[in-house]
Design a protein around this motif. Structure first.
Motif, PDB file in Angstrom:
ATOM      1  N   TYR A  11      51.084 -35.493  34.151  1.00  0.00           N
ATOM      2  CA  TYR A  11      50.991 -34.008  34.518  1.00  0.00           C
ATOM      3  C   TYR A  11      51.201 -33.238  33.153  1.00  0.00           C
ATOM      4  CZ  TYR A  11      50.187 -35.082  39.202  1.00  0.00           C
ATOM      5  OH  TYR A  11      49.795 -35.690  40.451  1.00  0.00           O
ATOM      6  N   ASP A  13      53.612 -31.262  32.598  1.00  0.00           N
ATOM      7  CA  ASP A  13      54.809 -31.051  31.976  1.00  0.00           C
ATOM      8  C   ASP A  13      55.251 -32.386  31.390  1.00  0.00           C
ATOM      9  OD1 ASP A  13      55.092 -32.677  34.301  1.00  0.00           O
ATOM     10  OD2 ASP A  13      56.557 -31.319  35.195  1.00  0.00           O
ATOM     11  N   THR A  15      55.368 -35.405  33.074  1.00  0.00           N
ATOM     12  CA  THR A  15      55.608 -36.288  34.000  1.00  0.00           C
ATOM     13  C   THR A  15      54.577 -37.450  34.116  1.00  0.00           C
ATOM     14  OG1 THR A  15      56.553 -34.647  35.467  1.00  0.00           O
ATOM     15  CG2 THR A  15      56.206 -36.843  36.536  1.00  0.00           C
ATOM     16  N   ALA A  17      53.099 -39.948  36.164  1.00  0.00           N
ATOM     17  CA  ALA A  17      53.242 -40.144  37.534  1.00  0.00           C
ATOM     18  C   ALA A  17      52.203 -41.553  37.984  1.00  0.00           C
ATOM     19  CB  ALA A  17      52.330 -39.156  38.466  1.00  0.00           C
ATOM     20  N   SER A  36      58.968 -45.319  47.550  1.00  0.00           N
ATOM     21  CA  SER A  36      59.956 -44.289  47.850  1.00  0.00           C
ATOM     22  C   SER A  36      59.462 -43.162  47.247  1.00  0.00           C
ATOM     23  CB  SER A  36      61.268 -44.469  47.101  1.00  0.00           C
ATOM     24  OG  SER A  36      61.278 -45.561  46.492  1.00  0.00           O
ATOM     25  N   SER A  37      59.908 -41.839  47.487  1.00  0.00           N
ATOM     26  CA  SER A  37      59.320 -40.636  47.190  1.00  0.00           C
ATOM     27  C   SER A  37      59.456 -40.290  45.616  1.00  0.00           C
ATOM     28  CB  SER A  37      60.619 -39.609  47.440  1.00  0.00           C
ATOM     29  OG  SER A  37      60.068 -38.121  47.165  1.00  0.00           O
ATOM     30  N   GLY A  38      58.222 -39.902  45.072  1.00  0.00           N
ATOM     31  CA  GLY A  38      58.074 -39.731  43.792  1.00  0.00           C
ATOM     32  C   GLY A  38      57.664 -40.827  42.850  1.00  0.00           C
ATOM     33  N   CYS A  39      57.166 -42.007  43.542  1.00  0.00           N
ATOM     34  CA  CYS A  39      56.798 -42.894  43.027  1.00  0.00           C
ATOM     35  C   CYS A  39      55.229 -42.937  42.345  1.00  0.00           C
ATOM     36  CB  CYS A  39      57.007 -44.293  43.610  1.00  0.00           C
ATOM     37  SG  CYS A  39      55.841 -44.658  45.108  1.00  0.00           S
ATOM     38  N   GLY A  40      54.527 -42.085  42.935  1.00  0.00           N
ATOM     39  CA  GLY A  40      53.177 -41.681  42.396  1.00  0.00           C
ATOM     40  C   GLY A  40      51.871 -41.996  43.692  1.00  0.00           C
ATOM     41  N   LYS A  41      52.506 -42.212  44.892  1.00  0.00           N
ATOM     42  CA  LYS A  41      51.322 -42.657  45.649  1.00  0.00           C
ATOM     43  C   LYS A  41      50.348 -41.608  46.012  1.00  0.00           C
ATOM     44  CE  LYS A  41      54.678 -42.698  48.830  1.00  0.00           C
ATOM     45  NZ  LYS A  41      56.115 -42.208  48.113  1.00  0.00           N
ATOM     46  N   THR A  42      50.918 -40.139  46.229  1.00  0.00           N
ATOM     47  CA  THR A  42      49.700 -39.065  46.593  1.00  0.00           C
ATOM     48  C   THR A  42      48.942 -38.992  45.298  1.00  0.00           C
ATOM     49  OG1 THR A  42      51.477 -37.928  47.849  1.00  0.00           O
ATOM     50  CG2 THR A  42      49.747 -36.596  46.814  1.00  0.00           C
ATOM     51  N   THR A  43      49.605 -38.978  43.877  1.00  0.00           N
ATOM     52  CA  THR A  43      48.811 -38.870  42.801  1.00  0.00           C
ATOM     53  C   THR A  43      47.563 -39.893  42.914  1.00  0.00           C
ATOM     54  OG1 THR A  43      50.514 -38.228  41.807  1.00  0.00           O
ATOM     55  CG2 THR A  43      48.728 -39.016  40.398  1.00  0.00           C
ATOM     56  N   GLU A 161      50.401 -39.965  54.287  1.00  0.00           N
ATOM     57  CA  GLU A 161      51.635 -39.719  55.103  1.00  0.00           C
ATOM     58  C   GLU A 161      51.242 -38.788  56.435  1.00  0.00           C
ATOM     59  OE1 GLU A 161      54.885 -40.322  54.876  1.00  0.00           O
ATOM     60  OE2 GLU A 161      55.259 -40.939  52.727  1.00  0.00           O
ATOM     61  N   ARG A 211      58.504 -46.709  40.658  1.00  0.00           N
ATOM     62  CA  ARG A 211      58.252 -45.413  39.758  1.00  0.00           C
ATOM     63  C   ARG A 211      57.115 -45.650  38.712  1.00  0.00           C
ATOM     64  NH1 ARG A 211      60.440 -40.612  39.581  1.00  0.00           N
ATOM     65  NH2 ARG A 211      61.982 -41.154  41.433  1.00  0.00           N
TER      66      ARG A 211
HETATM   67  N1  ATP Z   1      51.494 -31.031  40.000  1.00  0.00           N
HETATM   68  C1  ATP Z   1      52.456 -31.941  39.446  1.00  0.00           C
HETATM   69  N2  ATP Z   1      52.944 -31.513  38.329  1.00  0.00           N
HETATM   70  C2  ATP Z   1      54.104 -31.999  37.528  1.00  0.00           C
HETATM   71  N3  ATP Z   1      54.411 -33.212  38.267  1.00  0.00           N
HETATM   72  C3  ATP Z   1      53.866 -33.639  39.376  1.00  0.00           C
HETATM   73  C4  ATP Z   1      52.872 -32.968  40.168  1.00  0.00           C
HETATM   74  N4  ATP Z   1      52.625 -33.619  41.189  1.00  0.00           N
HETATM   75  C5  ATP Z   1      53.532 -34.546  41.278  1.00  0.00           C
HETATM   76  N5  ATP Z   1      54.189 -34.801  40.135  1.00  0.00           N
HETATM   77  C6  ATP Z   1      55.327 -35.818  39.772  1.00  0.00           C
HETATM   78  O1  ATP Z   1      54.656 -36.904  39.685  1.00  0.00           O
HETATM   79  C7  ATP Z   1      55.397 -38.037  40.305  1.00  0.00           C
HETATM   80  C8  ATP Z   1      54.619 -38.538  41.351  1.00  0.00           C
HETATM   81  O2  ATP Z   1      54.480 -37.685  42.389  1.00  0.00           O
HETATM   82  P1  ATP Z   1      53.671 -38.031  43.814  1.00  0.00           P
HETATM   83  O3  ATP Z   1      53.367 -36.840  44.580  1.00  0.00           O
HETATM   84  O4  ATP Z   1      52.424 -38.759  43.400  1.00  0.00           O
HETATM   85  O5  ATP Z   1      54.534 -39.112  44.354  1.00  0.00           O
HETATM   86  P2  ATP Z   1      54.721 -39.598  45.988  1.00  0.00           P
HETATM   87  O6  ATP Z   1      54.980 -41.254  45.703  1.00  0.00           O
HETATM   88  O7  ATP Z   1      53.499 -39.190  46.500  1.00  0.00           O
HETATM   89  O8  ATP Z   1      55.893 -38.826  46.403  1.00  0.00           O
HETATM   90  P3  ATP Z   1      56.357 -38.371  47.865  1.00  0.00           P
HETATM   91  O9  ATP Z   1      56.466 -39.324  48.693  1.00  0.00           O
HETATM   92  O10 ATP Z   1      57.549 -37.528  47.653  1.00  0.00           O
HETATM   93  O11 ATP Z   1      55.120 -37.449  48.274  1.00  0.00           O
HETATM   94  C9  ATP Z   1      56.923 -37.412  40.634  1.00  0.00           C
HETATM   95  O12 ATP Z   1      57.645 -37.416  39.741  1.00  0.00           O
HETATM   96  C10 ATP Z   1      56.253 -35.885  40.881  1.00  0.00           C
HETATM   97  O13 ATP Z   1      57.257 -34.927  40.738  1.00  0.00           O
END
Ligand code: ATP
Length: 280
Positions: A11, A13, A15, A17, A36-43, A161, A211
């Protein structure tokens, strides 16, 4: 079939992901990304319909790089179901379901007819068609979200989710419903969850992520439970605790299987022996 080839997402900033992700998601099967939260699933999920663009690598659908496709057309051809249903509050249920087909050029009347059929498919009474989302329960809203995801009859369905916000009983009901739909419709489903039980219940292929979307293990639920690839996976799936830590107990009636909390989960049987009711 969906294929990720050396896909990374950083991203703006900084990160990271997703870092060099490679995976094939077979057609007509459900692949679950769990971690777990933030591991990059949604990305990962959002890169499939180009809501998020990778910074490196390619994603192919049936051998064609999605970067070559028109992003809007691609997005409309893929069903997307998110946590709160993602329903538009000022549109009725039927209007919500018909949104994408109408954008794709379907006549309003036909789109409404299809919306009503989809209410049947997801197990809702057609009488909810003219209600607004706030007049439905959380579970009903989620079902409308599923109907909306199916409306354009997509081959691919992305589910982020989708049952995170409903209570456990409704959640179990929706999980059963999605299993049923998957058996009937055989879509290529990509499902994101942080709940390992949900992943094992719904996934043909389960991908356990750390992660940076690093793959800790990919396999069928049985493969992962029988042969966890690492200490991390074993801990994540909890093979050694709760319902999964099973042991045998001899009783007067035979051998039963008991979990870590001492609850009997079933009996030990010989799968080749004829069932009792077959014996004549
Ligand atoms: N638009 C963005 N700008 C900067 N960082 C981002 C952005 N979207 C996600 N991230 C970061 O990228 C990483 C992966 O995020 P992502 O949403 O893909 O994880 P996730 O596994 O789906 O988490 P969750 O279960 O909490 O939704 C995290 O560190 C998140 O903070």
């Amino acid at each position: 079939m969906i294929e990720f080839r050396s896909v990374s997402k950083r991203y703006p900033d900084g990160t990271a992901a997703v870092d060099d992700f490679n995976l094939v998601l077979p057609a007509h099967k459900t692949t679950v990304f769990v971690g777990s939260s933030g591991c990059g699933k949604t990305t990962l999920l959002r890169m499939i319909n180009r809501m998020v663009e990778p910074t490196a690598g390619t994603i192919e659908i049936d051998g064609e790089a999605i970067s070559q496709r028109d992003a809007v057309a691609l997005r409309r051809s893929i069903g997307y179901i998110m946590q709160n249903g993602g329903l538009l509050p000022h549109q009725t249920v039927a209007e919500n379901i018909a949104t994408v087909p109408i954008l794709n050029g379907t006549a309003r009347r036909d789109a409404r007819g299809r919306a009503l059929e989809l209410l049947d498919v997801v197990g809702l009474d057609r009488r909810v068609a003219d209600r607004y989302p706030h007049q439905l329960s959380g579970g009903q809203q989620q079902r409308v979200g599923v109907a909306r995801g199916l409306a354009a009859d997509p081959n691919i369905l992305l589910m982020d989710e989708p049952f995170g916000a409903v209570d456990p009983i409704v959640r179990a009901e929706l999980q059963r419903e999605v299993s049923r739909l998957q058996r009937e419709l055989a879509k290529t489903v990509v499902f994101v969850t942080h709940d390992i039980d949900e992943a094992f219940l719904l996934g043909d292929q389960v991908v356990i992520l750390e992660r940076g979307a690093k793959i800790a293990q990919v396999g069928t639920p049985s493969e992962i439970l029988e042969t966890p690839a690492s200490e991390f996976v074993a801990r994540f799936v909890g093979v050694d605790r709760g319902r999964r830590a099973l042991h045998l107990k001899q009783t007067a009636g035979g051998t039963v299987v008991v979990d870590a909390e001492g609850r009997t989960q079933g009996a030990l049987v010989d799968p080749d022996a004829p069932a009792e009711w077959d014996e004549r």
